[in-house]
Write a protein that holds these residues in place. Sequence first.
Motif, PDB file in Angstrom:
ATOM      1  N   ALA A 113       9.836  34.514  10.686  1.00 18.91           N
ATOM      2  CA  ALA A 113      10.760  33.771   9.825  1.00 18.91           C
ATOM      3  C   ALA A 113      10.501  34.040   8.347  1.00 18.91           C
ATOM      4  CB  ALA A 113      10.633  32.283  10.098  1.00 18.91           C
ATOM      5  N   HIS A 114       9.342  34.629   8.021  1.00 20.20           N
ATOM      6  CA  HIS A 114       8.955  34.914   6.637  1.00 20.20           C
ATOM      7  C   HIS A 114       8.961  33.642   5.791  1.00 20.20           C
ATOM      8  CE1 HIS A 114       9.382  39.076   7.842  1.00 20.20           C
ATOM      9  NE2 HIS A 114      10.636  38.854   8.162  1.00 20.20           N
ATOM     10  N   ASP A 115       8.408  32.581   6.360  1.00 19.12           N
ATOM     11  CA  ASP A 115       8.381  31.293   5.674  1.00 19.12           C
ATOM     12  C   ASP A 115       7.282  30.434   6.283  1.00 19.12           C
ATOM     13  OD1 ASP A 115       9.052  29.269   3.947  1.00 19.12           O
ATOM     14  OD2 ASP A 115      11.074  28.966   4.734  1.00 19.12           O
ATOM     15  N   TYR A 116       6.946  29.349   5.606  1.00 16.97           N
ATOM     16  CA  TYR A 116       6.008  28.399   6.176  1.00 16.97           C
ATOM     17  C   TYR A 116       6.615  27.769   7.430  1.00 16.97           C
ATOM     18  CZ  TYR A 116       3.525  28.683   1.681  1.00 16.97           C
ATOM     19  OH  TYR A 116       2.840  29.123   0.568  1.00 16.97           O
ATOM     20  N   ASP A 117       5.785  27.490   8.420  1.00 17.22           N
ATOM     21  CA  ASP A 117       6.226  26.923   9.688  1.00 17.22           C
ATOM     22  C   ASP A 117       6.085  25.402   9.654  1.00 17.22           C
ATOM     23  OD1 ASP A 117       6.813  27.383  12.717  1.00 17.22           O
ATOM     24  OD2 ASP A 117       5.060  26.053  12.672  1.00 17.22           O
ATOM     25  N   ALA A 118       7.177  24.688   9.904  1.00 14.00           N
ATOM     26  CA  ALA A 118       7.179  23.231   9.780  1.00 14.00           C
ATOM     27  C   ALA A 118       6.191  22.569  10.742  1.00 14.00           C
ATOM     28  CB  ALA A 118       8.587  22.696  10.013  1.00 14.00           C
TER      29      ALA A 118
END
Length: 492
Positions: free
Chosen positions: A179-184
């Motif tokens: 996702a190229h983002d922090y994981d919730a």
Amino acid sequence: MLVGVDIGTQSLKVAVTDFRLAVQGAASRCYHPLFPGPDRAEQDPLLWERALRPAITDALAAAGATARHVTGLAVCGQLDGCIAVDRQGEPHGPCLTWMDRRAQAELADIDKDRLHAVTGIVADASHLAAKIRWLKRQGNMNSTARYHQPVSYIVERLTGIAVIDHALASTSMLYDLRAHDYDAALLSAFGVTSAELPSLAQSGDCAGKLNAQGAALTGLPAGIPVAVGTGDDFSTPLGAGLVEAGEVSVAFGTGEVVGALFAEPVIDAQCLVETHAYPAGGYFVENPGWLAGGAVTWLKDLLGIESYDAFDAIAAMAPSGSDGVVFLPALTGAMAPEWIAGARGCFYGLTPAHGTSHLARSLLEGCGFAMRDVLTRLKTLGARPSSIRFLAGGSRSRLSAQLRADISGLPVFLPQHSDSSIIGAAMLAGVAAGTFANIKDAASHLAAPVRCLTPDAGAAATLDRSYQRYRQLFAAIKSLVPQPSHAHVDNR
């Protein structure tokens, strides 16, 4: 002129390069980490700040340049440290460095299989998320605004902007590779909010302009573009020109980092290597390293050897295989052939016939054997290396480089400049300043390696036998490793 800075564990290094990335001047300032306990390793962030201006000033003087010639600045450096800062970016306390594993108990209730599948990294207390959770459980964090790694900390101090690149973020145990983002879900599991972390950007993006505080810390004019930067696990191979899938690097710095570039996010089911985003695109699949150069420093000082050159000369007096002495490079925990945080280093096979030279050589050989563990795993995952680029400070050691060739059976190429992390930083400074269109464009300007060492068949056979003893020793001592405590609160 471009300025690249590397925040190392034992020194801060600076290079001033021209627009062809040729080093015109370099300088450094030494400092040391503190080890207040067996599982603890700290460093005062102010050491890095105080080193910046004098190192930059000296590098500019060596280049015959002045601050007004500088058009771009980038900072790279050590990974996995954790610094809590207030809303002004001031640190609350020391950095818990990459060697610090006090937060092992914070992983007890984490879904490690999901973490590994999402992030591509091993659930380990060396990483940022566990350290943040540990700090929060100690209390007194009410005024904390953010948690930084060393590079993002310095970038905020220079620009006022809290930003981190995707490669560094991918070492945190909080970043989703796909996702190229922090994981919730991982943020929630570790009790961290995205607002407590720097925002994400590309390593060659301009984080911001050097502000008044940054100008005071560096001695450079305010307004210079400052790149987002990245970790030295990535800037080191980047500065040696690794931008294409299939290339392999071995960086012998304070820690020894062995990795290969892959086009896709390969996940290691055995958890020996981790997968990270890479500044030039693709993924860097690596073992993040055991204490290697740091181990050399420890033994050099312990034995009263006056210099690293003298250490090499003494080690070279012993034969290949060190007459049966084997060293396990696990002074701050084992990272190969398995990750075992509670493991510790040892020498085995000592007799009254052995001396200083055997200890010195076996330490270098033991680090090389751990490299072989990682290379074997990378090949199993699909890497097909035809050679190794041997980088960082250890590449100045002819003996260490030859050992890497003999142990791996591959030719070893040495870089034009041993401290390639600062070259990687200069590349990012050039991208942020618009000197280069992108990172691959910057890499096209790099000089070719200066030397190639080929394996020695006789030494390789002896070292292969020593490697088998190293593996047997590791298996034999696993039962001695203490089990981690599950108490969350530190009662110092």
